[in-house]
Enzyme design. Structure first.
Site, short mmCIF file in Angstrom:
data_model
loop_
_atom_site.label_atom_id
_atom_site.label_comp_id
_atom_site.label_asym_id
_atom_site.label_seq_id
_atom_site.Cartn_x
_atom_site.Cartn_y
_atom_site.Cartn_z
N ARG A 93 0.84 -1.20 0.00
CA ARG A 93 0.00 0.00 0.00
C ARG A 93 0.88 1.25 0.00
NH1 ARG A 93 -2.12 2.11 4.34
NH2 ARG A 93 -2.36 0.13 5.45
N TYR B 151 -16.03 15.20 -16.81
CA TYR B 151 -16.39 13.78 -16.77
C TYR B 151 -17.49 13.54 -15.72
CZ TYR B 151 -15.93 8.76 -16.21
OH TYR B 151 -16.20 7.43 -16.12
N ASP C 134 -7.33 17.65 -15.91
CA ASP C 134 -7.57 16.28 -16.35
C ASP C 134 -7.14 16.21 -17.82
OD1 ASP C 134 -8.67 13.93 -17.43
OD2 ASP C 134 -10.34 13.92 -16.01
N LYS D 212 -7.87 4.92 -20.29
CA LYS D 212 -8.11 5.36 -21.67
C LYS D 212 -6.81 5.21 -22.49
CE LYS D 212 -11.99 6.17 -19.68
NZ LYS D 212 -12.40 7.44 -19.14
C1 LIG Z 1 -12.89 7.88 -17.85
C2 LIG Z 1 -12.55 9.24 -17.35
C3 LIG Z 1 -12.38 9.51 -15.99
C4 LIG Z 1 -12.59 8.45 -14.92
O1 LIG Z 1 -11.63 7.45 -15.00
P1 LIG Z 1 -11.86 5.92 -14.51
O2 LIG Z 1 -10.58 5.28 -14.88
O3 LIG Z 1 -13.05 5.39 -15.24
O4 LIG Z 1 -12.10 5.98 -13.05
C5 LIG Z 1 -12.00 10.78 -15.62
N1 LIG Z 1 -11.83 11.75 -16.54
C6 LIG Z 1 -11.99 11.53 -17.84
C7 LIG Z 1 -11.79 12.65 -18.81
C8 LIG Z 1 -12.37 10.28 -18.31
O5 LIG Z 1 -12.55 10.08 -19.61
#
Ligand SMILES: *Cc1c(COP(=O)(O)O)cnc(C)c1O
Length: 428
Positions: free
Chosen positions: A81, A134, A217, A242
Site C-alpha cells: 500500500r 467527466y 484532467d 483510456k
Molecule cells: C474515464 C474518465 C475519468 C474516470 O476514469 P476511470 O478510470 O473510469 O475511473 C475521468 N476523466 C476523464 C476525462 C475520463 O474520460
C-alpha cells in the site's frame, strides 16, 4: 554481478537527451535485482522482508516523515500500500512524458481525482471548475464535496477565459478560492480551456499563506499531444483506463506534479488505500511501450475519418480539433497548448435521437460502448449514456444534443473504419 552497463535512470547518450519513447522499455528497472529478467516481473506480494530490524526502523522513519532521507540512503520496500516495484518503476516512466518531478498511480481515474481533491481541499474552500467535466468528476464536485463544506463553482469551457474572469469578480469566490480544476478538451464537445490563463488567474488570486492550485484532467490528449505542466498547471490527472492503458482491459489513474505536492498526494493515497495493485502496474508498464505508436496511429486514422464525416450529407457538424481554423475562437489556444488533434471526434447526425440510434445500431467494426482511447474504435450517445446524468437544460447549453454521437478512433485500417461509417450512415 550486474550485467547492465549503465544506470537505469540515465536519460542521455553523450549529449543527447533521449525521448520518452526510447526509455519506456528500460527506465528505472535493474535486471540484476530480478535474476537478470529482461522484463520487470510482477511483484505480486503484499509485504517485503527487511534485512535487519534496524533497516525496518529506518524505512519507517523516512516513509512516515519522522526524518529526511539521508544522502545516498535508499527508501526500501515495506508494504504494497506504501510502495511496490511495479508501481515505482511505472511512476518514474510516466513522469518522463509529462516532464513531472513525481507521479502516483491509482486503481482508477476516479481514485486519482478524488484522492487529489481530498488532499488539497478543505471545508470552506471554493473549487472553480470548467464545464462539462467527466460524469464521475461532476458527481464528486457537485454531490460529494459539498457534504464536506467544499463549494464547487462551474464556468463554461466554450468561452472559458471570459467566463472564468467573470466568476472571479465575485468577492466570496476570490476569498475562498483553493483550486481551478479543468478538463480540456472538454468531453464530448472538444472545447478547449486555456491552461496558461488558468495558471495566471491562480497566481493572481494566490495569497502568501495560500497558493491556488491548477489541476488539469489530461485524459483526452495527454501525455502525447498536451502537457499541462509546461503551461503552468500544478497537477495533471489521468484516467489511465483510456489512452495510457489503451487496450480496454484495465482501470487505472494517475496524478503528476512537483515533489512537494505529490508527497502530499501520496500520503493521502497511502491512508485512503487508493493505490494501484502490482498487476495493474505491470499492465500499464506494458502499455507504455506502445503509447506513442498507438496514439500516432489513432490520430492519423481520426484525421481521415473526420475528413470523411465532414463531407457527408447526413452529418450536420463535426467536432474535431484537427479541423480548427484560424477564425475559430479557440484557435490560438489550440496552437499554443496542443501538439496534435488526438483521436476523439463527435458528430451531430442530421435528425435527432432516432437517427443517431439508427446509425449506432448499424455500426459493425466500431463497438457500441462508452470509454475511449483504446485500440478498437468505439461509439456512444452522450445525451443518453455518458452525460445522461447532467441536468437536461445544462446539457443543451453545453451543446450535448440528442443528435450527437461520440467516436473514439482506434488503430484499425482507416478505410475499413470509413467503410463501416459509410454503411451505417446509409441506413439512417
Ligand atoms: C474515464 C474518465 C475519468 C474516470 O476514469 P476511470 O478510470 O473510469 O475511473 C475521468 N476523466 C476523464 C476525462 C475520463 O474520460
Amino acid at each position: 554481478m550486474s550485467n547492465s552497463h549503465h544506470s537505469p535512470y540515465s536519460t542521455r547518450i553523450g549529449d543527447r537527451e533521449l525521448r520518452p519513447e526510447s526509455l519506456m522499455m528500460s527506465y528505472g528497472y535493474r535486471p540484476e535485482l530480478s535474476e537478470g529478467a529482461l522484463k520487470c516481473p510482477i511483484f505480486q506480494t503484499s509485504t517485503f522482508v527487511f534485512n535487519s530490524a534496524e533497516e525496518g526502523k529506518a524505512f519507517f522513519e523516512i516513509v512516515y516523515g519522522r526524518r529526511q532521507q539521508g544522502p545516498g540512503e535508499e527508501l526500501g520496500l515495506i508494504y504494497s500500500r506504501l510502495n511496490n516495484p511495479d508501481l515505482e518503476i511505472l511512476e518514474e516512466r510516466l513522469a518522463l512524458w509529462d516532464g513531472a518531478e513525481k507521479s502516483a498511480v491509482f486503481e482508477s481515474g476516479m481514485a486519482a481525482i478524488s484522492t487529489t481533491l481530498l488532499t488539497f481541499l478543505r471545508p470552506g474552500d471554493v473549487v472553480v471548475h470548467s464545464e462539462p467535466v467527466y460524469g464521475g468528476t461532476d458527481f464528486l464536485l457537485k454531490q460529494i464535496l459539498p457534504q464536506f463544506g467544499i463549494r464547487p463553482v462551474g464556468f463554461s469551457a466554450r468561452d472559458s477565459r471570459k467566463a472564468l474572469e467573470q466568476l472571479l469578480l465575485d468577492r466570496e469566490i476570490r476569498r475562498h478560492l483553493a483550486m481551478i480544476y479543468t478538463e480540456t478538451p472538454a468531453n464530448p464537445t472538444n472545447d478547449l480551456v486555456d491552461i496558461a490563463h488558468c495558471a495566471q488567474m491562480a497566481q493572481e488570486h494566490s495569497r502568501p499563506d495560500r497558493r491556488v492550485l491548477v489541476a488539469v484532467d489530461n485524459t483526452f490528449l495527454g501525455p502525447l499531444w498536451q502537457q499541462p505542466l509546461k503551461h503552468g498547471a500544478d497537477l495533471v490527472l489521468y484516467s489511465a483506463t483510456k489512452y495510457i492503458g489503451g487496450h480496454s482491459d484495465v482501470i487505472a489513474g494517475v496524478c503528476l506534479g512537483s515533489q512537494e505536492l505529490m508527497g502530499q498526494v501520496k500520503t493521502m493515497r497511502t491512508i485512503l488505500g487508493t493505490m494501484a495493485g502490482p498487476w495493474t502496474g505491470w499492465l500499464l508498464l506494458r502499455s507504455l511501450e506502445t503509447l506513442k505508436l498507438r496514439m500516432v496511429a489513432q490520430t492519423e486514422n481520426a484525421r481521415q475519418v473526420a475528413d470523411f464525416l465532414a463531407s457527408h450529407p447526413k452529418v450536420e457538424r463535426v467536432y474535431y480539433l484537427g479541423h480548427i481554423q484560424p477564425d475559430h475562437p479557440q484557435y490560438d489556444i489550440y496552437r499554443k497548448q496542443c501538439t496534435g488533434p488526438g483521436g476523439m471526434i463527435s458528430v451531430d447526425i442530421v435528425g435527432g435521437e432516432a437517427e443517431a440510434f439508427r446509425f449506432l445500431n448499424h455500426l459493425r467494426l466500431f463497438h457500441l460502448a462508452v470509454s475511449l482511447g483504446s485500440t478498437e474504435s468505439l461509439a456512444q450517445h452522450p445525451a443518453t449514456m455518458t452525460h445522461s446524468d447532467v441536468d437536461p437544460e445544462e446539457r443543451q447549453e453545453m451543446g450535448i444534443t440528442e443528435k450527437m454521437v461520440r467516436l473514439s478512433i482506434g488503430v484499425e485500417d482507416a478505410e475499413d473504419l470509413i467503410a463501416d461509417l459509410e454503411q451505417a450512415l446509409a441506413a439512417v
